[in-house]
Scaffold this active site. Sequence first.
Site, mmCIF file in Angstrom:
data_model
loop_
_atom_site.group_PDB
_atom_site.id
_atom_site.type_symbol
_atom_site.label_atom_id
_atom_site.label_comp_id
_atom_site.label_asym_id
_atom_site.label_seq_id
_atom_site.Cartn_x
_atom_site.Cartn_y
_atom_site.Cartn_z
ATOM 1 N N GLY A 135 -20.031 25.180 36.860
ATOM 2 C CA GLY A 135 -20.663 23.927 37.260
ATOM 3 C C GLY A 135 -20.412 22.727 36.369
ATOM 4 N N GLU A 147 -18.494 30.705 34.150
ATOM 5 C CA GLU A 147 -17.648 30.747 35.356
ATOM 6 C C GLU A 147 -17.164 29.347 35.738
ATOM 7 O OE1 GLU A 147 -20.423 32.223 38.261
ATOM 8 O OE2 GLU A 147 -20.312 34.272 37.544
ATOM 9 N N ARG A 177 -13.987 23.824 38.333
ATOM 10 C CA ARG A 177 -13.600 22.416 38.346
ATOM 11 C C ARG A 177 -13.196 21.905 36.964
ATOM 12 N NH1 ARG A 177 -16.080 18.909 42.174
ATOM 13 N NH2 ARG A 177 -17.753 20.423 42.295
ATOM 14 N N TYR A 196 -18.399 15.150 51.294
ATOM 15 C CA TYR A 196 -19.468 14.811 50.333
ATOM 16 C C TYR A 196 -19.487 13.320 49.994
ATOM 17 C CZ TYR A 196 -18.184 19.703 49.155
ATOM 18 O OH TYR A 196 -17.838 21.023 49.190
ATOM 19 N N CYS A 243 -7.582 12.259 63.913
ATOM 20 C CA CYS A 243 -8.328 11.487 64.922
ATOM 21 C C CYS A 243 -9.837 11.611 64.725
ATOM 22 C CB CYS A 243 -7.930 11.951 66.309
ATOM 23 S SG CYS A 243 -8.029 13.724 66.464
ATOM 24 N N GLU A 244 -10.314 11.187 63.587
ATOM 25 C CA GLU A 244 -11.749 11.146 63.321
ATOM 26 C C GLU A 244 -11.998 9.960 62.400
ATOM 27 O OE1 GLU A 244 -14.165 14.364 62.372
ATOM 28 O OE2 GLU A 244 -12.837 15.890 63.201
HETATM 29 N N1 LLP Z 1 -19.792 30.413 39.992
HETATM 30 C C1 LLP Z 1 -20.344 30.461 41.228
HETATM 31 C C2 LLP Z 1 -21.204 31.567 41.587
HETATM 32 C C3 LLP Z 1 -20.083 29.431 42.143
HETATM 33 O O1 LLP Z 1 -20.624 29.472 43.349
HETATM 34 C C4 LLP Z 1 -19.232 28.350 41.760
HETATM 35 C C5 LLP Z 1 -18.932 27.255 42.688
HETATM 36 C C6 LLP Z 1 -18.671 28.367 40.469
HETATM 37 C C7 LLP Z 1 -18.979 29.413 39.608
HETATM 38 C C8 LLP Z 1 -17.728 27.297 39.964
HETATM 39 O O2 LLP Z 1 -18.314 26.048 39.909
HETATM 40 P P1 LLP Z 1 -17.526 24.831 39.196
HETATM 41 O O3 LLP Z 1 -17.379 25.164 37.720
HETATM 42 O O4 LLP Z 1 -16.203 24.697 39.844
HETATM 43 O O5 LLP Z 1 -18.392 23.655 39.452
HETATM 44 N N2 LLP Z 1 -16.550 22.412 47.188
HETATM 45 C C9 LLP Z 1 -17.441 21.745 46.265
HETATM 46 C C10 LLP Z 1 -17.849 22.631 45.117
HETATM 47 C C11 LLP Z 1 -18.461 23.953 45.553
HETATM 48 C C12 LLP Z 1 -18.841 24.848 44.417
HETATM 49 C C13 LLP Z 1 -19.153 26.221 44.889
HETATM 50 N N3 LLP Z 1 -19.453 27.165 43.843
HETATM 51 C C14 LLP Z 1 -16.765 20.450 45.790
HETATM 52 O O6 LLP Z 1 -15.672 20.145 46.243
HETATM 53 O O7 LLP Z 1 -17.343 19.709 44.994
#
Ligand code: LLP
Length: 420
Positions: free
Chosen positions: A238, A272, A275, A315, A342-343
Amino acid sequence: MCFKYKNNQLYCENTLVRDIVYKENTPLFIYSRKAIINNYNKLKKAFSKLSTLICYSVKCNSNIYVLKLLSKEGAGFDIVSGGELFRVIRAGSKTANVVYAGVGKSTKEIIYALNHGILMFTVESESELERINAMAQKLNTTANVAVRVNPDVDPKTHRYITTGKKETKFGLDIKRAKAAYQWAMMLPCVKPIGVHMHIGSQILSAKPYAEAIDKMAPLINELKDMGVPLEYFDIGGGIGIVYKDENPVSPEEFGELLVPRLKPLGLKIIIEPGRYIVGNAGILVTKVEYIKQSGDKTFVIVDAAMNDLIRPSLYTAYHDIIPLKKSKNRSKKILDIVGPICESGDFLAKDREITMPDEGDFLAVKSAGAYSFSMASNYNSRVRPAETLVSGGSYQIIRRRETWDDLLKQESVSVREYVL
Ligand code: LLP
């Protein structure tokens, strides 16, 4: 930063982006190898005072080359599907460093993960715990599990990517989690070796993590007193990045606030990130096809669309958009940068003040290394772009551009079998 201008031309590391684009066409994803590795190592360093396993979140950018690269650096993986495990295995990575989250693991996926000896499942419901136990029993094995605890904290991010508040579908609240551990202790084929949380994505401060850890620490201590054989505390991913003018917590500050809270728990720590590792290590290059004036509005119609990068549509996410070649004499204008789909929701930027491009110019959409290609689709029967990886002064294609034939590969093209 691995994307920067030299003589007004955009480079990725030491490679002129224009040269890649001339050869590979657009739309095109370009990732920097160095940026990915640097980001991984910065995070690793910030947690070096603890025994830490970094499990890269595969969903964020699942290209097998990216997985291989991170695996070579020593990363484990956070997965959410059998398909992601398949990728990790094909990347030649150790399944013993894989953690498996997600609210809807199927029986097939559970069996696949058990057969490949993953580190642990992060269990999201009592029914799932029961199913994992039953499958492990069937296979004559023991499943390592962590219960995903929902600590009910607000990570202050977009509501679609908030996961650690009680009204979301994720995890169990602290009270129910404790009961789930008690039950897990009685089940013959699960071993509760961890505690898991993941409070959301694109989180800019370490404070919600600290708040969550402070809520989880008494539970962890209680579980230990109950004799639960805990070895791991997985604090999820996150960590946010800069898209526009955000001021995200640095890995150092993140470590400084969290390490003193985590250390007394005496557990191995899993993080984990997705991003943070790849988000700013990638761009999406697109070509301006047409410029169109409509009333007061100027539309810059480019060859990338919401099927290639859905974040702005989904988003209203901001992605910075810059030219491959800077030119001083051009004025800035308020523009909508839109794709061919087309949106009306198909846009990369809306009402954005940007230097006026010309038809035929190339633009780079920044911060497109995470949740970009991995969320791409074939909507409007558009082929998905190629992905390339730059290393120093050279690049390689790590996923070829799809072709129109690819669009039909999975479909039943033989009409003879059907009554039309
Ligand atoms: N661990 C779990 C259990 C997760 O569900 C996620 C992301 C992560 C780790 C990794 O999170 P990160 O470090 O990447 O923030 N599509 C959305 C983001 C969805 C995140 C889903 N879970 C976007 O484009 O912002």
